[in-house]
Design a protein around this motif. Structure first.
Motif, PDB file in Angstrom:
ATOM      1  N   LEU A 298       0.823  -1.190   0.000  1.00 31.42           N
ATOM      2  CA  LEU A 298       0.000   0.000   0.000  1.00 31.42           C
ATOM      3  C   LEU A 298       0.871   1.259   0.000  1.00 31.42           C
ATOM      4  O   LEU A 298       0.532   2.237  -0.639  1.00 31.42           O
ATOM      5  CB  LEU A 298      -0.937  -0.015   1.206  1.00 31.42           C
ATOM      6  N   ALA A 299       1.987   1.179   0.695  1.00 35.79           N
ATOM      7  CA  ALA A 299       2.873   2.349   0.748  1.00 35.79           C
ATOM      8  C   ALA A 299       3.394   2.704  -0.638  1.00 35.79           C
ATOM      9  O   ALA A 299       3.463   3.884  -1.003  1.00 35.79           O
ATOM     10  CB  ALA A 299       4.030   2.073   1.700  1.00 35.79           C
ATOM     11  N   ARG A 300       3.735   1.691  -1.429  1.00 34.66           N
ATOM     12  CA  ARG A 300       4.220   1.968  -2.787  1.00 34.66           C
ATOM     13  C   ARG A 300       3.130   2.572  -3.649  1.00 34.66           C
ATOM     14  O   ARG A 300       3.400   3.445  -4.474  1.00 34.66           O
ATOM     15  CB  ARG A 300       4.750   0.687  -3.428  1.00 34.66           C
ATOM     16  N   SER A 301       1.904   2.087  -3.475  1.00 34.02           N
ATOM     17  CA  SER A 301       0.817   2.648  -4.282  1.00 34.02           C
ATOM     18  C   SER A 301       0.559   4.107  -3.913  1.00 34.02           C
ATOM     19  O   SER A 301       0.211   4.914  -4.775  1.00 34.02           O
ATOM     20  CB  SER A 301      -0.456   1.809  -4.140  1.00 34.02           C
ATOM     21  N   ILE A 302       0.757   4.458  -2.652  1.00 37.51           N
ATOM     22  CA  ILE A 302       0.626   5.860  -2.239  1.00 37.51           C
ATOM     23  C   ILE A 302       1.683   6.703  -2.940  1.00 37.51           C
ATOM     24  O   ILE A 302       1.391   7.767  -3.491  1.00 37.51           O
ATOM     25  CB  ILE A 302       0.733   6.003  -0.712  1.00 37.51           C
ATOM     26  N   VAL A 303       2.914   6.208  -2.945  1.00 43.59           N
ATOM     27  CA  VAL A 303       4.012   6.942  -3.587  1.00 43.59           C
ATOM     28  C   VAL A 303       3.752   7.088  -5.080  1.00 43.59           C
ATOM     29  O   VAL A 303       3.924   8.181  -5.651  1.00 43.59           O
ATOM     30  CB  VAL A 303       5.362   6.225  -3.326  1.00 43.59           C
ATOM     31  N   ILE A 304       3.308   6.020  -5.729  1.00 41.97           N
ATOM     32  CA  ILE A 304       3.041   6.071  -7.170  1.00 41.97           C
ATOM     33  C   ILE A 304       1.899   7.041  -7.460  1.00 41.97           C
ATOM     34  O   ILE A 304       1.990   7.874  -8.368  1.00 41.97           O
ATOM     35  CB  ILE A 304       2.728   4.665  -7.719  1.00 41.97           C
ATOM     36  N   GLY A 305       0.813   6.946  -6.704  1.00 48.30           N
ATOM     37  CA  GLY A 305      -0.325   7.842  -6.909  1.00 48.30           C
ATOM     38  C   GLY A 305       0.041   9.294  -6.710  1.00 48.30           C
ATOM     39  O   GLY A 305      -0.342  10.162  -7.503  1.00 48.30           O
ATOM     40  N   VAL A 306       0.798   9.575  -5.663  1.00 49.68           N
ATOM     41  CA  VAL A 306       1.212  10.958  -5.397  1.00 49.68           C
ATOM     42  C   VAL A 306       2.162  11.449  -6.491  1.00 49.68           C
ATOM     43  O   VAL A 306       2.068  12.599  -6.928  1.00 49.68           O
ATOM     44  CB  VAL A 306       1.850  11.080  -3.990  1.00 49.68           C
ATOM     45  N   ALA A 307       3.058  10.586  -6.959  1.00 48.41           N
ATOM     46  CA  ALA A 307       3.992  10.981  -8.022  1.00 48.41           C
ATOM     47  C   ALA A 307       3.238  11.333  -9.304  1.00 48.41           C
ATOM     48  O   ALA A 307       3.525  12.360  -9.939  1.00 48.41           O
ATOM     49  CB  ALA A 307       5.001   9.867  -8.284  1.00 48.41           C
TER      50      ALA A 307
ATOM     51  N   PHE B  97      -5.804  10.294  -9.076  1.00 46.88           N
ATOM     52  CA  PHE B  97      -4.835   9.204  -9.149  1.00 46.88           C
ATOM     53  C   PHE B  97      -4.433   8.668  -7.776  1.00 46.88           C
ATOM     54  O   PHE B  97      -4.086   7.494  -7.657  1.00 46.88           O
ATOM     55  CB  PHE B  97      -3.584   9.644  -9.925  1.00 46.88           C
ATOM     56  N   ILE B  98      -4.473   9.487  -6.769  1.00 38.70           N
ATOM     57  CA  ILE B  98      -4.040   9.026  -5.445  1.00 38.70           C
ATOM     58  C   ILE B  98      -4.957   7.926  -4.922  1.00 38.70           C
ATOM     59  O   ILE B  98      -4.488   6.804  -4.672  1.00 38.70           O
ATOM     60  CB  ILE B  98      -3.905  10.208  -4.461  1.00 38.70           C
ATOM     61  N   PRO B  99      -6.269   8.157  -4.783  1.00 38.43           N
ATOM     62  CA  PRO B  99      -7.103   7.047  -4.320  1.00 38.43           C
ATOM     63  C   PRO B  99      -7.256   5.947  -5.363  1.00 38.43           C
ATOM     64  O   PRO B  99      -7.438   4.773  -5.006  1.00 38.43           O
ATOM     65  CB  PRO B  99      -8.447   7.704  -3.998  1.00 38.43           C
ATOM     66  N   ALA B 100      -7.167   6.278  -6.657  1.00 42.99           N
ATOM     67  CA  ALA B 100      -7.345   5.261  -7.699  1.00 42.99           C
ATOM     68  C   ALA B 100      -6.240   4.205  -7.646  1.00 42.99           C
ATOM     69  O   ALA B 100      -6.507   3.004  -7.744  1.00 42.99           O
ATOM     70  CB  ALA B 100      -7.398   5.910  -9.075  1.00 42.99           C
ATOM     71  N   VAL B 101      -5.006   4.649  -7.495  1.00 43.05           N
ATOM     72  CA  VAL B 101      -3.889   3.699  -7.431  1.00 43.05           C
ATOM     73  C   VAL B 101      -3.957   2.882  -6.143  1.00 43.05           C
ATOM     74  O   VAL B 101      -3.733   1.673  -6.148  1.00 43.05           O
ATOM     75  CB  VAL B 101      -2.539   4.440  -7.568  1.00 43.05           C
ATOM     76  N   MET B 102      -4.307   3.540  -5.053  1.00 46.12           N
ATOM     77  CA  MET B 102      -4.444   2.821  -3.786  1.00 46.12           C
ATOM     78  C   MET B 102      -5.605   1.830  -3.853  1.00 46.12           C
ATOM     79  O   MET B 102      -5.514   0.709  -3.327  1.00 46.12           O
ATOM     80  CB  MET B 102      -4.654   3.806  -2.636  1.00 46.12           C
TER      81      MET B 102
END
Length: 172
Positions: free
Chosen positions: A1-10, A40-45
């Motif tokens: 989940l942490a990686r998805s947060i980073v990807i979404g925020v990026a 993108f932030i909630p979508a990736v998460m």
């Protein structure tokens, strides 16, 4: 989940940084582009947590999340548009629905927080190789689906765009 947060925020940061250029190209206000970036932030998460639910074969929870996400987009979007918020309202409705679905997933998965992992070690090289192919395929499909409408809306008058959108929707 942490990686998805980073990807979404990026991804969101890139879109936010380019929001002015994207808005000018799309001939729209920057607010809509900013909302798309924030989506993108909630979508990736949500994609990550949906994968966990499917992997754990918690299909009822996954199905409930899909229904809440889809119906939430419709209901929140219609409510916001009918209140006069237009495109930004529809995007805000999508953001609200995605956030609600993500919250549901996090509640469904709360029993996993702090639990020791019982999985076998997995080669990250294999995961990245599979992820790269999947990501490339997904991006290619999204471009094929959305690029024509994007170009038509940029190059033609609103009446022609509406006619094209009608035919394109009927064709789908």
């Amino acid at each position: 989940l942490a990686r998805s947060i980073v990807i979404g925020v990026a991804i969101a940061m890139v879109i936010l940084a380019a929001s002015g250029l994207l808005a000018a190209f799309m001939k729209t206000r920057a607010t809509g582009v900013i909302l798309v970036g924030l989506l993108f932030i909630p979508a990736v998460m949500l994609a990550a947590t949906n994968g966990v639910l499917r992997g754990l074969t918690r299909f009822r929870a996954f199905g409930a999340t899909v229904v809440v996400n889809g119906s939430g987009r419709l209901l929140f979007g219609l409510a916001a548009v009918s209140m006069g918020f237009g495109l930004e309202g529809a995007l805000g409705g999508s953001l609200a629905a995605l956030s609600l679905a993500l919250l549901m997933n996090l509640l469904w998965l709360r029993d996993l927080t702090g639990a020791p992992s019982t999985s076998q070690p997995l080669s990250l090289n294999t995961v990245y190789r599979q992820t790269a192919h999947t990501l490339l395929g997904t991006i290619s499909l999204a471009v094929l689906i959305h690029l024509p409408m994007t170009l038509v809306s940029h190059l033609f008058d609103p009446v022609s765009v509406g006619q094209y959108a009608s035919v394109a929707t009927l064709g789908k």
